[in-house]
Every structure is written in C-alpha cells, then in structure tokens.
Design a protein around this motif. Structure first.
Motif, PDB file in Angstrom:
ATOM      1  N   GLN A  37      49.339  35.224  53.133  1.00  0.00           N
ATOM      2  CA  GLN A  37      49.312  36.660  53.401  1.00  0.00           C
ATOM      3  C   GLN A  37      49.863  37.461  52.226  1.00  0.00           C
ATOM      4  O   GLN A  37      49.354  38.540  51.910  1.00  0.00           O
ATOM      5  N   GLY A  38      50.886  36.939  51.563  1.00  0.00           N
ATOM      6  CA  GLY A  38      51.415  37.612  50.370  1.00  0.00           C
ATOM      7  C   GLY A  38      50.400  37.669  49.249  1.00  0.00           C
ATOM      8  O   GLY A  38      50.236  38.700  48.584  1.00  0.00           O
ATOM      9  N   SER A  39      49.686  36.567  49.052  1.00  0.00           N
ATOM     10  CA  SER A  39      48.668  36.548  47.995  1.00  0.00           C
ATOM     11  C   SER A  39      47.490  37.451  48.348  1.00  0.00           C
ATOM     12  O   SER A  39      46.885  38.074  47.474  1.00  0.00           O
ATOM     13  N   LYS A  40      47.162  37.552  49.633  1.00  0.00           N
ATOM     14  CA  LYS A  40      46.092  38.458  50.057  1.00  0.00           C
ATOM     15  C   LYS A  40      46.514  39.913  49.858  1.00  0.00           C
ATOM     16  O   LYS A  40      45.695  40.744  49.459  1.00  0.00           O
ATOM     17  N   TRP A  41      47.778  40.216  50.130  1.00  0.00           N
ATOM     18  CA  TRP A  41      48.283  41.567  49.879  1.00  0.00           C
ATOM     19  C   TRP A  41      48.153  41.884  48.394  1.00  0.00           C
ATOM     20  O   TRP A  41      47.690  42.956  48.018  1.00  0.00           O
ATOM     21  N   TRP A  42      48.548  40.919  47.535  1.00  0.00           N
ATOM     22  CA  TRP A  42      48.424  41.116  46.087  1.00  0.00           C
ATOM     23  C   TRP A  42      46.956  41.347  45.709  1.00  0.00           C
ATOM     24  O   TRP A  42      46.640  42.249  44.953  1.00  0.00           O
ATOM     25  N   ALA A  43      46.074  40.510  46.234  1.00  0.00           N
ATOM     26  CA  ALA A  43      44.649  40.618  45.894  1.00  0.00           C
ATOM     27  C   ALA A  43      44.084  41.968  46.308  1.00  0.00           C
ATOM     28  O   ALA A  43      43.344  42.591  45.541  1.00  0.00           O
ATOM     29  N   GLU A  44      44.441  42.429  47.502  1.00  0.00           N
ATOM     30  CA  GLU A  44      43.930  43.731  47.940  1.00  0.00           C
ATOM     31  C   GLU A  44      44.488  44.869  47.086  1.00  0.00           C
ATOM     32  O   GLU A  44      43.815  45.879  46.901  1.00  0.00           O
ATOM     33  N   THR A  45      45.680  44.700  46.567  1.00  0.00           N
ATOM     34  CA  THR A  45      46.281  45.717  45.706  1.00  0.00           C
ATOM     35  C   THR A  45      45.705  45.674  44.288  1.00  0.00           C
ATOM     36  O   THR A  45      45.301  46.695  43.738  1.00  0.00           O
ATOM     37  N   ALA A  46      45.636  44.480  43.714  1.00  0.00           N
ATOM     38  CA  ALA A  46      45.236  44.338  42.305  1.00  0.00           C
ATOM     39  C   ALA A  46      43.728  44.326  42.081  1.00  0.00           C
ATOM     40  O   ALA A  46      43.270  44.652  40.989  1.00  0.00           O
ATOM     41  N   LEU A  47      42.970  43.954  43.103  1.00  0.00           N
ATOM     42  CA  LEU A  47      41.529  43.760  42.911  1.00  0.00           C
ATOM     43  C   LEU A  47      40.674  44.723  43.735  1.00  0.00           C
ATOM     44  O   LEU A  47      39.443  44.598  43.756  1.00  0.00           O
ATOM     45  N   ALA A  48      41.300  45.683  44.387  1.00  0.00           N
ATOM     46  CA  ALA A  48      40.581  46.571  45.305  1.00  0.00           C
ATOM     47  C   ALA A  48      39.501  47.400  44.628  1.00  0.00           C
ATOM     48  O   ALA A  48      38.514  47.758  45.258  1.00  0.00           O
ATOM     49  N   ASP A  49      39.659  47.674  43.357  1.00  0.00           N
ATOM     50  CA  ASP A  49      38.685  48.525  42.666  1.00  0.00           C
ATOM     51  C   ASP A  49      37.498  47.734  42.130  1.00  0.00           C
ATOM     52  O   ASP A  49      36.734  48.230  41.316  1.00  0.00           O
ATOM     53  N   GLY A  50      37.333  46.497  42.579  1.00  0.00           N
ATOM     54  CA  GLY A  50      36.229  45.665  42.098  1.00  0.00           C
ATOM     55  C   GLY A  50      36.574  44.915  40.832  1.00  0.00           C
ATOM     56  O   GLY A  50      35.719  44.243  40.247  1.00  0.00           O
ATOM     57  N   HIS A  51      37.829  44.993  40.416  1.00  0.00           N
ATOM     58  CA  HIS A  51      38.302  44.338  39.203  1.00  0.00           C
ATOM     59  C   HIS A  51      38.295  42.818  39.383  1.00  0.00           C
ATOM     60  O   HIS A  51      38.667  42.310  40.434  1.00  0.00           O
ATOM     61  N   THR A  52      37.858  42.088  38.374  1.00  0.00           N
ATOM     62  CA  THR A  52      37.895  40.630  38.362  1.00  0.00           C
ATOM     63  C   THR A  52      38.840  40.182  37.264  1.00  0.00           C
ATOM     64  O   THR A  52      38.806  40.711  36.154  1.00  0.00           O
ATOM     65  N   ILE A  53      39.697  39.201  37.592  1.00  0.00           N
ATOM     66  CA  ILE A  53      40.636  38.669  36.611  1.00  0.00           C
ATOM     67  C   ILE A  53      40.262  37.223  36.323  1.00  0.00           C
ATOM     68  O   ILE A  53      40.388  36.361  37.200  1.00  0.00           O
ATOM     69  N   ASP A  58      35.167  31.508  33.421  1.00  0.00           N
ATOM     70  CA  ASP A  58      34.378  31.739  34.629  1.00  0.00           C
ATOM     71  C   ASP A  58      34.594  30.641  35.670  1.00  0.00           C
ATOM     72  O   ASP A  58      34.099  30.743  36.791  1.00  0.00           O
ATOM     73  N   LEU A  59      35.345  29.598  35.300  1.00  0.00           N
ATOM     74  CA  LEU A  59      35.582  28.481  36.212  1.00  0.00           C
ATOM     75  C   LEU A  59      36.472  28.896  37.382  1.00  0.00           C
ATOM     76  O   LEU A  59      36.165  28.619  38.545  1.00  0.00           O
ATOM     77  N   THR A 143      30.628  29.406  40.470  1.00  0.00           N
ATOM     78  CA  THR A 143      29.630  30.053  41.322  1.00  0.00           C
ATOM     79  C   THR A 143      29.546  29.364  42.690  1.00  0.00           C
ATOM     80  O   THR A 143      28.634  29.657  43.466  1.00  0.00           O
ATOM     81  N   LEU A 144      30.499  28.461  42.970  1.00  0.00           N
ATOM     82  CA  LEU A 144      30.449  27.698  44.217  1.00  0.00           C
ATOM     83  C   LEU A 144      30.856  28.519  45.435  1.00  0.00           C
ATOM     84  O   LEU A 144      30.111  28.635  46.395  1.00  0.00           O
ATOM     85  N   PHE A 145      32.084  29.035  45.422  1.00  0.00           N
ATOM     86  CA  PHE A 145      32.576  29.810  46.558  1.00  0.00           C
ATOM     87  C   PHE A 145      33.832  30.558  46.155  1.00  0.00           C
ATOM     88  O   PHE A 145      34.401  30.333  45.094  1.00  0.00           O
ATOM     89  N   ILE A 146      34.270  31.439  47.052  1.00  0.00           N
ATOM     90  CA  ILE A 146      35.511  32.190  46.870  1.00  0.00           C
ATOM     91  C   ILE A 146      36.385  31.893  48.077  1.00  0.00           C
ATOM     92  O   ILE A 146      35.926  31.984  49.224  1.00  0.00           O
ATOM     93  N   GLY A 147      37.634  31.512  47.839  1.00  0.00           N
ATOM     94  CA  GLY A 147      38.533  31.139  48.915  1.00  0.00           C
ATOM     95  C   GLY A 147      39.875  31.832  48.808  1.00  0.00           C
ATOM     96  O   GLY A 147      40.016  32.862  48.152  1.00  0.00           O
ATOM     97  N   ASN A 148      40.877  31.226  49.448  1.00  0.00           N
ATOM     98  CA  ASN A 148      42.224  31.780  49.463  1.00  0.00           C
ATOM     99  C   ASN A 148      43.243  30.650  49.573  1.00  0.00           C
ATOM    100  O   ASN A 148      42.873  29.469  49.602  1.00  0.00           O
TER     101      ASN A 148
END
Length: 179
Positions: A37-53, A58-59, A143-148
């Motif tokens: 949940q902490g990492s999801k909070w970070w992701a929603e904060t840091a990546l909300a604008d469509g930003h990719t890190i 690309d791996l 390009t396989l999947f996106i997880g958490n």
C-alpha cells in the motif's frame, strides 16, 4: 517425565514440540500489506501524470495503471469475481496457516496472506466502487505485464509453497492422537 509445566502430549518429545507461528505469519502479512500500500501511494503520487520511470532500461520500469482484472488483465469485466476469490483466498490461507509450526510455511503463508489481503483491500475500497475496485499496478516487466509488491509476495509465496511441498516439509506438528 519432564519437570516443567509444558503442554506436551504423550508421544511428543521436548525437542520436537514447537509453538504455533500464526502471530509471525500475520506480522509478515502486515508487512506485505504496508509495503504494497505504501508503494502504491508512492506510485499514485509520482506517476499520476503519466510519467514513466525507467529502472533497468525498458526491462523494468515504473508506470501507473489501474487493473480491473487478474494477472495479464484477464477478466477485466469480472472484477467482482476477483473480489470474491480474494476473500476466499484470505480465509483459506488463515485456516491453513493456523496450525503452522514450520518457519518455512510461516513465511509462505505470510507472503500469500499479505498479497491476497492487499488485493482484497484494493477490490473493496478503490475506485470505481465497493467490490469493483481496480488494483494499482506500477512495476512494468518489459512488455510482459505490470504488477505490484503484492504480486511479488504472492509469486514468492507460491514458489516457496512448491519447494516446501516437494521437500515434504509438514505445515504443523503431526497429531499425536493418531496412531
């Protein structure tokens, strides 16, 4: 006969009696839930604008998506089914974890319980609504999947479960009343 006041049953030897480890299992599950949940909070904060890190080119990359389905976005129109399955998984894991006296099984069930519980929480409390919530995913694997983090815990728990089962390691102390 031993001189201490232990709760050994006939047939148990002091070296073989081990306490249940359900408290540790729950602690591991709680740690998984907090990390996820902490990492999801970070992701929603840091990546909300469509930003990719990019992490490793690309791996491995961080990119925010909301997944209504299961792994690989399977069943995106059946979110409520995954809510029920997650709830059943939590109950089944707790039932199996209750008699645990093996440290390996303690870790296994803690990882599985934490991952299932945090996915259940997403399904219950995230948008678009109760029981239909989308899981926050943000760790892209090529390009396989996106997880958490919960997915990592579930995968590690599943691999550990297979190893323990193949090695024949018991979940708990055998019932001494059986002959």
């Amino acid at each position: 006969m031993t001189s201490d006041n232990s709760t050994e049953s006939p047939g148990d030897t002091p070296s073989r009696v081990r306490p249940r480890l359900i408290g540790y299992t729950v602690a591991i599950a709680a740690a998984v839930i907090l990390l996820d949940q902490g990492s999801k909070w970070w992701a929603e904060t840091a990546l909300a604008d469509g930003h990719t890190i990019p992490v490793i080119g690309d791996l491995i990359r961080f990119v925010l998506v909301y997944n209504p389905g299961a792994a690989f976005s399977i069943g995106t129109d059946s979110t409520w089914v995954f809510t029920i399955l997650a709830a059943v998984a939590v109950v089944v894991i707790v039932v199996f974890a209750w008699p645990v006296t093996s440290r390996g099984w303690m870790v296994t069930f803690g990882l599985l319980l934490g991952g299932a519980a945090t996915h259940l929480g997403d399904r219950l409390f995230r948008e678009p609504g109760f029981g239909r919530g989308h899981v926050v995913d943000f760790i892209g694997y090529g390009t396989l999947f996106i997880g958490n983090v919960a997915d990592i815990a579930i995968f590690a728990g599943a691999v550990t479960l297979i190893v323990l089962a193949v090695r024949g390691i018991r979940i708990g102390r055998p019932d001494s009343s059986r002959v």
